[in-house]
Design a protein around this motif. Structure first.
Motif, mmCIF file in Angstrom:
data_model
loop_
_atom_site.group_PDB
_atom_site.id
_atom_site.type_symbol
_atom_site.label_atom_id
_atom_site.label_comp_id
_atom_site.label_asym_id
_atom_site.label_seq_id
_atom_site.Cartn_x
_atom_site.Cartn_y
_atom_site.Cartn_z
ATOM 1 N N THR A 1 -39.163 -10.591 10.234
ATOM 2 C CA THR A 1 -39.773 -9.405 9.656
ATOM 3 C C THR A 1 -40.058 -9.697 8.186
ATOM 4 O OG1 THR A 1 -39.598 -6.993 9.403
ATOM 5 C CG2 THR A 1 -37.606 -8.282 8.974
ATOM 6 N N TRP A 2 -40.705 -8.767 7.508
ATOM 7 C CA TRP A 2 -40.903 -8.924 6.076
ATOM 8 C C TRP A 2 -39.546 -8.912 5.396
ATOM 9 C CZ3 TRP A 2 -45.448 -5.031 4.974
ATOM 10 C CH2 TRP A 2 -46.632 -5.569 5.476
ATOM 11 N N ASN B 1 -43.999 -4.632 11.734
ATOM 12 C CA ASN B 1 -43.906 -6.053 11.377
ATOM 13 C C ASN B 1 -42.539 -6.636 11.761
ATOM 14 O OD1 ASN B 1 -46.518 -6.672 10.108
ATOM 15 N ND2 ASN B 1 -45.899 -5.021 8.743
ATOM 16 N N TYR C 1 -46.227 -4.538 15.860
ATOM 17 C CA TYR C 1 -47.135 -4.934 14.778
ATOM 18 C C TYR C 1 -47.129 -3.924 13.636
ATOM 19 C CZ TYR C 1 -49.066 -8.605 17.757
ATOM 20 O OH TYR C 1 -49.218 -9.722 18.535
#
Length: 192
Positions: free
Chosen positions: A170-171, A83, A80
Motif C-alpha cells: 500500500t502507500w 490502493n 484500487y
C-alpha cells in the motif's frame, strides 16, 4: 418583465434543488458502497504442482481476475480505490535452494525495483505451524513527477513441497491504517 424574472428565478431554484438532491443521493450511494465490515473471506487455490492452500482477505478487497498485479500469481486481490494490493506466488522447493536463500533472492528482487529502499522489519514468525519469514520495506516507485513511497510486506512460508510468498503493499503514508489487516491476511494462510 417582473413576472418573467420571478418565473426565471423559480425555475432555477427548482433545477438547483434537483441537482442538490441528486448529488446527495449519489453521495449516499457512494458512502454505503464504501461501508465494509472488515470480515475475512477465504480464498482457495492450488500450486502449480497441485498442493491446495487457502488465504483470507477483508471484504473491501476483491479478486483481480485480469492478472494486472502479477503475471504468475494465481491469487491476486486488491482495492484500487484504497490502493491496497496482495498476491500469492508459490515455488516448488528444490535441493539446490534453501528456504532462506529463496527468501533472500525474492527480497533482493524487490529491492532492485525500488528507489531509496529502506528496511522496516525482518522477523521469523510461524504461520499455519510452519516456518515463515516476514520482511517489510518502503521504497519510492514511479518516474519523474509520478512517484509514490510504497510500503511492502513480504511473507515467506515454507510449506511441505512448496515455498510461498505472500506480498502485500500500500502507500507508505497509509501503512499504519492497514498493518493489522496485513497481519490478519498473512496469518490466515493455510496449506491443505
Amino acid at each position: 418583465m417582473k413576472n418573467v424574472l420571478v418565473n426565471f428565478n423559480i425555475q432555477n431554484m427548482v433545477f438547483d434543488r434537483k441537482k442538490f438532491l441528486g448529488g446527495l443521493l449519489f453521495a449516499l450511494v457512494c458512502w454505503a458502497g464504501c461501508d465494509y465490515s472488515g470480515e475475512l473471506s477465504e480464498v482457495q487455490s492450488t500450486t502449480t504442482n497441485g498442493q491446495a492452500y487457502s488465504i483470507s482477505y477483508p471484504d473491501y478487497m476483491t479478486a483481480e481476475k485480469a492478472g494486472k498485479l502479477s503475471p504468475t500469481a494465481k491469487v491476486q486481490y486488491c482495492n484500487y480505490f484504497r490502493n491496497v494490493y496482495s498476491v500469492v506466488t508459490d515455488t516448488i522447493k528444490t535441493d539446490s535452494t534453501s528456504f532462506g536463500q529463496y527468501a533472500q533472492q525474492q527480497t533482493k528482487q524487490l529491492i532492485s525495483l525500488l528507489q531509496r529502499p529502506q528496511k522496516i522489519d525482518s522477523t521469523l514468525v510461524q504461520i499455519d505451524g510452519k516456518k515463515a519469514i516476514k520482511v517489510a520495506y518502503t521504497g519510492t516507485v514511479g518516474k519523474e513527477q509520478l512517484t509514490e513511497r510504497i510500503y511492502y510486506q513480504l511473507i515467506f512460508v515454507e510449506g511441505k513441497k512448496n515455498s510461498y510468498l505472500i506480498t502485500l503493499w500500500t502507500w507508505d503514508k497509509w501503512r499504519q491504517k492497514y498493518l493489522t489487516d496485513f497481519d490478519r491476511i498473512s496469518q490466515s494462510f493455510k496449506e491443505r
